[in-house]
Design a protein around this motif. Structure first.
Motif, mmCIF file in Angstrom:
data_model
loop_
_atom_site.group_PDB
_atom_site.id
_atom_site.type_symbol
_atom_site.label_atom_id
_atom_site.label_comp_id
_atom_site.label_asym_id
_atom_site.label_seq_id
_atom_site.Cartn_x
_atom_site.Cartn_y
_atom_site.Cartn_z
ATOM 1 N N LEU A 1 64.361 -18.828 56.562
ATOM 2 C CA LEU A 1 65.436 -19.809 56.398
ATOM 3 C C LEU A 1 64.916 -21.242 56.411
ATOM 4 N N GLU A 2 63.774 -21.454 57.040
ATOM 5 C CA GLU A 2 63.190 -22.784 57.132
ATOM 6 C C GLU A 2 62.319 -23.137 55.932
ATOM 7 N N HIS A 3 62.118 -22.183 55.056
ATOM 8 C CA HIS A 3 61.241 -22.390 53.910
ATOM 9 C C HIS A 3 61.846 -23.445 52.978
ATOM 10 N N PRO A 4 61.063 -24.421 52.553
ATOM 11 C CA PRO A 4 61.614 -25.502 51.710
ATOM 12 C C PRO A 4 62.101 -25.024 50.339
ATOM 13 N N ASP A 5 61.551 -23.941 49.828
ATOM 14 C CA ASP A 5 61.946 -23.434 48.510
ATOM 15 C C ASP A 5 62.856 -22.208 48.616
ATOM 16 N N PHE A 6 63.699 -22.197 49.622
ATOM 17 C CA PHE A 6 64.588 -21.059 49.856
ATOM 18 C C PHE A 6 65.489 -20.856 48.636
ATOM 19 N N ASP A 7 65.480 -19.632 48.105
ATOM 20 C CA ASP A 7 66.288 -19.330 46.927
ATOM 21 C C ASP A 7 66.954 -17.965 47.096
ATOM 22 N N CYS A 8 67.570 -17.482 46.044
ATOM 23 C CA CYS A 8 68.288 -16.199 46.105
ATOM 24 C C CYS A 8 67.372 -15.035 46.457
ATOM 25 N N GLU A 9 66.176 -15.029 45.870
ATOM 26 C CA GLU A 9 65.230 -13.945 46.170
ATOM 27 C C GLU A 9 64.825 -13.964 47.636
ATOM 28 N N MET A 10 64.599 -15.147 48.160
ATOM 29 C CA MET A 10 64.224 -15.240 49.570
ATOM 30 C C MET A 10 65.398 -14.853 50.467
ATOM 31 N N PHE A 11 66.611 -15.148 50.012
ATOM 32 C CA PHE A 11 67.783 -14.755 50.779
ATOM 33 C C PHE A 11 67.884 -13.233 50.832
ATOM 34 N N GLU A 12 67.616 -12.575 49.722
ATOM 35 C CA GLU A 12 67.609 -11.107 49.696
ATOM 36 C C GLU A 12 66.549 -10.558 50.649
ATOM 37 N N GLU A 13 65.382 -11.175 50.641
ATOM 38 C CA GLU A 13 64.316 -10.757 51.564
ATOM 39 C C GLU A 13 64.736 -10.994 53.013
ATOM 40 N N TYR A 14 65.363 -12.143 53.245
ATOM 41 C CA TYR A 14 65.879 -12.452 54.589
ATOM 42 C C TYR A 14 66.836 -11.356 55.055
ATOM 43 N N LEU A 15 67.792 -10.983 54.191
ATOM 44 C CA LEU A 15 68.758 -9.943 54.554
ATOM 45 C C LEU A 15 68.075 -8.611 54.844
ATOM 46 N N HIS A 16 67.094 -8.275 54.022
ATOM 47 C CA HIS A 16 66.362 -7.017 54.218
ATOM 48 C C HIS A 16 65.629 -7.027 55.573
ATOM 49 N N ILE A 17 64.968 -8.111 55.872
ATOM 50 C CA ILE A 17 64.217 -8.206 57.137
ATOM 51 C C ILE A 17 65.175 -8.208 58.330
ATOM 52 N N ARG A 18 66.307 -8.897 58.214
ATOM 53 C CA ARG A 18 67.296 -8.909 59.302
ATOM 54 C C ARG A 18 67.841 -7.502 59.551
ATOM 55 N N GLN A 19 68.094 -6.756 58.468
ATOM 56 C CA GLN A 19 68.588 -5.386 58.628
ATOM 57 C C GLN A 19 67.560 -4.525 59.358
ATOM 58 N N LYS A 20 66.294 -4.719 59.017
ATOM 59 C CA LYS A 20 65.221 -3.977 59.688
ATOM 60 C C LYS A 20 65.193 -4.342 61.171
ATOM 61 N N ALA A 21 65.304 -5.632 61.471
ATOM 62 C CA ALA A 21 65.302 -6.083 62.869
ATOM 63 C C ALA A 21 66.489 -5.485 63.622
ATOM 64 N N GLU A 22 67.678 -5.545 63.020
ATOM 65 C CA GLU A 22 68.870 -5.004 63.676
ATOM 66 C C GLU A 22 68.743 -3.506 63.921
ATOM 67 N N SER A 23 68.168 -2.797 62.966
ATOM 68 C CA SER A 23 67.951 -1.359 63.128
ATOM 69 C C SER A 23 67.006 -1.080 64.303
ATOM 70 N N LEU A 24 65.945 -1.864 64.383
ATOM 71 C CA LEU A 24 64.992 -1.693 65.490
ATOM 72 C C LEU A 24 65.634 -2.051 66.825
ATOM 73 N N PHE A 25 66.461 -3.094 66.858
ATOM 74 C CA PHE A 25 67.168 -3.435 68.093
ATOM 75 C C PHE A 25 68.082 -2.288 68.521
ATOM 76 N N ARG A 26 68.807 -1.696 67.565
ATOM 77 C CA ARG A 26 69.673 -0.554 67.894
ATOM 78 C C ARG A 26 68.848 0.613 68.436
ATOM 79 N N ASP A 27 67.718 0.906 67.784
ATOM 80 C CA ASP A 27 66.845 1.988 68.251
ATOM 81 C C ASP A 27 66.357 1.720 69.668
ATOM 82 N N ALA A 28 65.966 0.481 69.928
ATOM 83 C CA ALA A 28 65.454 0.124 71.258
ATOM 84 C C ALA A 28 66.547 0.267 72.317
#
Length: 99
Positions: A39-66
């Motif tokens: 989110l802090e990346h100066p060239d944040f665009d739609c592709e990076m937003f998609e990557e952000y969402l994917h990584i957040r989903q992975k984090a949330e899944s790991l938090f649920r597992d933990a």
């Protein structure tokens, strides 16, 4: 056959499971930080937003597992203070595990 689970073995198993749980939380936190760093990346665009969402989903899944792992850990290897508070002895816990 007499159960071989002693209080020391049960505590060793609990410590090992807690270490694994800490690793799960650490991994989830690392994914979460990585996502927020995007989110802090100066060239944040739609592709990076998609990557952000994917990584957040992975984090949330790991938090649920933990969290699920921690719940199971506390059921299978309750902390010593909760054993005495609930009136459960080590032999009660061992017998329940053997059932």
């Amino acid at each position: 056959m007499k159960p071989s689970n002693t209080p020391e073995k049960l505590m060793a198993c609990r410590r090992l499971a807690l270490e694994q749980n800490e690793r799960l939380f650490d991994e989830a936190n690392a994914y979460s930080r990585r996502a927020f760093d995007l989110l802090e990346h100066p060239d944040f665009d739609c592709e990076m937003f998609e990557e952000y969402l994917h990584i957040r989903q992975k984090a949330e899944s790991l938090f649920r597992d933990a969290i699920e792992h921690l719940g199971a850990l506390n059921e299978d290897f309750p902390p010593p203070s909760s054993r005495s508070a609930t009136g459960l002895s080590n032999s009660t816990i061992v017998n329940r595990e053997m059932a």
